[in-house]
Enzyme design. Structure first.
Site, PDB file in Angstrom:
ATOM      1  N   ASN A  61     118.484 104.692 104.268  1.00  0.00           N
ATOM      2  CA  ASN A  61     118.175 104.312 105.640  1.00  0.00           C
ATOM      3  C   ASN A  61     116.855 104.944 106.071  1.00  0.00           C
ATOM      4  OD1 ASN A  61     118.938 105.518 108.767  1.00  0.00           O
ATOM      5  ND2 ASN A  61     118.862 103.327 108.425  1.00  0.00           N
ATOM      6  N   ASN A  90     110.620  92.298 102.383  1.00  0.00           N
ATOM      7  CA  ASN A  90     111.237  91.385 103.341  1.00  0.00           C
ATOM      8  C   ASN A  90     111.139  91.842 104.791  1.00  0.00           C
ATOM      9  OD1 ASN A  90     113.297  89.310 104.315  1.00  0.00           O
ATOM     10  ND2 ASN A  90     114.361  91.227 104.738  1.00  0.00           N
ATOM     11  N   SER A 141     105.606  83.421 105.976  1.00  0.00           N
ATOM     12  CA  SER A 141     106.145  82.499 106.972  1.00  0.00           C
ATOM     13  C   SER A 141     105.290  81.250 106.995  1.00  0.00           C
ATOM     14  CB  SER A 141     106.136  83.146 108.365  1.00  0.00           C
ATOM     15  OG  SER A 141     106.459  82.198 109.364  1.00  0.00           O
ATOM     16  N   TYR A 154     101.824  87.778 115.256  1.00  0.00           N
ATOM     17  CA  TYR A 154     102.724  87.442 114.141  1.00  0.00           C
ATOM     18  C   TYR A 154     102.048  86.472 113.176  1.00  0.00           C
ATOM     19  CZ  TYR A 154     106.891  85.724 111.698  1.00  0.00           C
ATOM     20  OH  TYR A 154     107.811  85.369 110.743  1.00  0.00           O
ATOM     21  N   LYS A 158     101.144  87.255 109.163  1.00  0.00           N
ATOM     22  CA  LYS A 158     101.655  86.483 108.032  1.00  0.00           C
ATOM     23  C   LYS A 158     100.518  85.824 107.246  1.00  0.00           C
ATOM     24  CE  LYS A 158     105.954  87.515 108.459  1.00  0.00           C
ATOM     25  NZ  LYS A 158     106.625  88.349 107.423  1.00  0.00           N
ATOM     26  N   ILE A 187     114.504  79.865 110.346  1.00  0.00           N
ATOM     27  CA  ILE A 187     115.742  80.209 109.645  1.00  0.00           C
ATOM     28  C   ILE A 187     116.689  80.832 110.666  1.00  0.00           C
ATOM     29  CG2 ILE A 187     116.749  81.509 107.732  1.00  0.00           C
ATOM     30  CD1 ILE A 187     114.707  79.377 106.849  1.00  0.00           C
TER      31      ILE A 187
END
Length: 256
Positions: A61, A90, A141, A154, A158, A187
């Site tokens: 973690n 990921n 993405s 974002y 990407k 998704i």
């Protein structure tokens, strides 16, 4: 599509695409290293993986922004298993914002997670991947290959991952380390809600996705995970430097 004896490290593996990818690698016999910030969810995924292949995943973690955590993540993997075969980058975040209402703080948050952390972890992992002639899969993405308003930072992050994938693929090809990416469309995960959409806005977003994806629907995390495991496998032994859209045809669509 066999991964017996191979070690796979997956970031952001506590939910969504990351957790589904972990489950599929477990089914294929991989020894897993799982990391994420939600320790309860992470332990739940680890238990599900163990139920599948009877092997205990290494669960670490932590926050990928913490450079010591990243160093410990790689060192612990090698200490435990003495090898690393596959890195799945990921972990990522999404935030809403246009050039008129964004901020440098938002830019820094998104780029730190979506680009800097991947850059750092990949640097740390590469010496070990070279030894095993392993491979890397980056989660990009459709936003990295097509332009959409109101998610500016974002989209830019990407797009950077698209270039990172191709450059690192060329740099590592002489050492037989393959580097590829998958570029999901919409998704069904928690990404958009964590990025700022409330329940009603998210429901409307999914409904609209029926018209913005050629196949008429948003995708499922497992559909992306299947592509990730393919790219990591020997079935993709002559594939490097590519970004595969897993987006129901969204990347190919144009307004008419």
């Amino acid at each position: 599509m066999e991964f017996a004896g191979k070690v796979v490290l997956i970031t952001g593996s506590s939910s969504g695409i990351g957790s589904e990818t972990a489950l599929r690698f477990a089914k294929l016999g991989a020894q897993l290293v799982l990391t994420g910030r939600n320790v309860v969810a992470l332990e739940k995924v680890a238990k599900s993986c163990k139920d599948i292949n009877k092997m205990d995943p290494l669960v670490i973690n932590g926050d990928l922004k913490d450079e010591q955590h990243v160093k410990n993540l790689v060192e612990s993997t090698i200490t435990q298993f003495n090898r690393l075969d596959v890195l799945v980058n990921n972990a990522g975040i999404l935030e809403l914002g246009s050039i008129e209402n964004t901020s440098l703080e938002q830019y820094d948050r998104v780029f730190n997670i979506n680009v800097r952390c991947i850059y750092n972890l990949t640097m740390q992992a590469v010496p070990h991947l070279v030894k095993t002639k392993g491979n890397i899969i980056n989660i990009s993405s459709v936003n990295g290959i097509r332009s959409f308003p109101n998610v500016l930072a974002y989209n830019m992050s990407k797009a950077a991952i698209e270039q990172f994938t191709k450059c690192v693929a060329l740099e590592l090809a002489p050492k037989q380390v393959r580097v590829n990416a998958v570029s999901p469309g919409v998704i069904i995960t928690e990404l958009q809600k964590r990025g700022g959409l409330d329940e009603n806005a998210y429901a409307a977003f999914l409904e609209r996705s029926k018209t913005t994806h050629a196949l008429g629907r948003p995708g499922e995390p497992g559909e992306v995970a299947e592509t990730i495991t393919f790219l990591a496998s020997e079935k993709a032994s002559f594939i490097t430097g590519v970004s595969i859209p897993v987006d129901g045809g969204r990347h190919a669509m144009c307004p008419r």
